[in-house]
Design a protein around this motif. Structure first.
Motif, PDB file in Angstrom:
ATOM      1  N   GLU A 130      -1.334  -4.650   3.982  1.00  0.00           N
ATOM      2  CA  GLU A 130      -2.265  -4.131   2.977  1.00  0.00           C
ATOM      3  C   GLU A 130      -2.988  -2.895   3.496  1.00  0.00           C
ATOM      4  N   ILE A 131      -3.374  -2.915   4.758  1.00  0.00           N
ATOM      5  CA  ILE A 131      -4.034  -1.758   5.368  1.00  0.00           C
ATOM      6  C   ILE A 131      -3.084  -0.570   5.398  1.00  0.00           C
ATOM      7  N   GLU A 132      -1.830  -0.807   5.810  1.00  0.00           N
ATOM      8  CA  GLU A 132      -0.857   0.284   5.867  1.00  0.00           C
ATOM      9  C   GLU A 132      -0.558   0.846   4.482  1.00  0.00           C
ATOM     10  N   ALA A 133      -0.532  -0.012   3.478  1.00  0.00           N
ATOM     11  CA  ALA A 133      -0.272   0.458   2.117  1.00  0.00           C
ATOM     12  C   ALA A 133      -1.412   1.326   1.612  1.00  0.00           C
ATOM     13  N   ARG A 178       2.982  -6.554  -4.648  1.00  0.00           N
ATOM     14  CA  ARG A 178       3.649  -7.794  -4.203  1.00  0.00           C
ATOM     15  C   ARG A 178       2.810  -8.519  -3.166  1.00  0.00           C
ATOM     16  N   LEU A 179       2.255  -7.757  -2.225  1.00  0.00           N
ATOM     17  CA  LEU A 179       1.415  -8.376  -1.196  1.00  0.00           C
ATOM     18  C   LEU A 179       0.168  -9.002  -1.801  1.00  0.00           C
ATOM     19  N   ILE A 180      -0.453  -8.312  -2.726  1.00  0.00           N
ATOM     20  CA  ILE A 180      -1.658  -8.840  -3.370  1.00  0.00           C
ATOM     21  C   ILE A 180      -1.332 -10.133  -4.103  1.00  0.00           C
ATOM     22  N   GLU A 181      -0.204 -10.149  -4.795  1.00  0.00           N
ATOM     23  CA  GLU A 181       0.189 -11.347  -5.537  1.00  0.00           C
ATOM     24  C   GLU A 181       0.488 -12.521  -4.614  1.00  0.00           C
ATOM     25  N   PRO A 224      -6.728 -16.260   0.869  1.00  0.00           N
ATOM     26  CA  PRO A 224      -7.685 -16.151   1.990  1.00  0.00           C
ATOM     27  C   PRO A 224      -7.120 -16.534   3.348  1.00  0.00           C
ATOM     28  N   ASP A 225      -6.130 -17.397   3.382  1.00  0.00           N
ATOM     29  CA  ASP A 225      -5.547 -17.807   4.656  1.00  0.00           C
ATOM     30  C   ASP A 225      -4.251 -17.059   4.972  1.00  0.00           C
ATOM     31  N   SER A 226      -4.101 -15.861   4.414  1.00  0.00           N
ATOM     32  CA  SER A 226      -2.892 -15.076   4.647  1.00  0.00           C
ATOM     33  C   SER A 226      -2.737 -14.763   6.129  1.00  0.00           C
ATOM     34  N   PRO A 227      -1.495 -14.723   6.611  1.00  0.00           N
ATOM     35  CA  PRO A 227      -1.272 -14.381   8.018  1.00  0.00           C
ATOM     36  C   PRO A 227      -1.670 -12.929   8.294  1.00  0.00           C
TER      37      PRO A 227
END
Length: 141
Positions: free
Chosen positions: A77-80, A60-63, A67-70
């Motif tokens: 993403e790191i925690e996942a 879901r996060l990837i979708e 590039p300008d993601s908060p």
């Protein structure tokens, strides 16, 4: 290995028994306190369900990301991507801290860790028996 140390209970243990193939646990509601504890347990089904849920969340996060993601998206993403053992140890400490706001004596149930953790199926499977949560830690009901 100590069954009471959340930093090493996840390594080097063998389940007390093989629980068999995992049922569909996708409907378990982690807002339920017993389910939240069980999902952090050392039960093989809990590990599989955690992995499945983390994969779904990462997808879901990837979708949603670009590039300008908060920063919170990048952190998620790191925690996942964090391996299960350190993730579970961190989440157990977080759960304890949160629950200790209401109950200063709360500790993550030791019966859900290590080999004993493989004995406790998810809440409601088989049907829930009041007072037998996490291996009898809640016998005051």
């Amino acid at each position: 290995m100590s069954l009471h140390d959340p930093d090493d209970v996840l390594s080097g243990w063998v389940p007390a028994r093989d629980p068999g193939p995992a049922p569909d646990l996708s409907e378990l509601d982690d807002a339920d306190p017993l389910v939240a504890e069980w999902l952090l347990s050392d039960h093989p089904w809990a590990e599989r369900e955690r992995s499945r849920r983390r994969e779904v969340e990462l997808q879901r996060l990837i979708e949603r990301s670009h590039p300008d993601s908060p920063p919170w998206v990048r952190q998620a993403e790191i925690e996942a991507a964090e391996p299960d053992q350190p993730h579970v140890a961190r989440m157990r400490r977080s759960l304890e801290g949160h629950r200790q706001l209401d109950d200063p004596t709360y500790v993550y149930p030791p019966a859900l860790m290590g080999p004993m953790g493989s004995l406790w199926p998810p809440p409601g499977h088989p049907p829930h028996v009041p007072g037998v949560e996490a291996g009898g830690w809640n016998l005051d009901h």
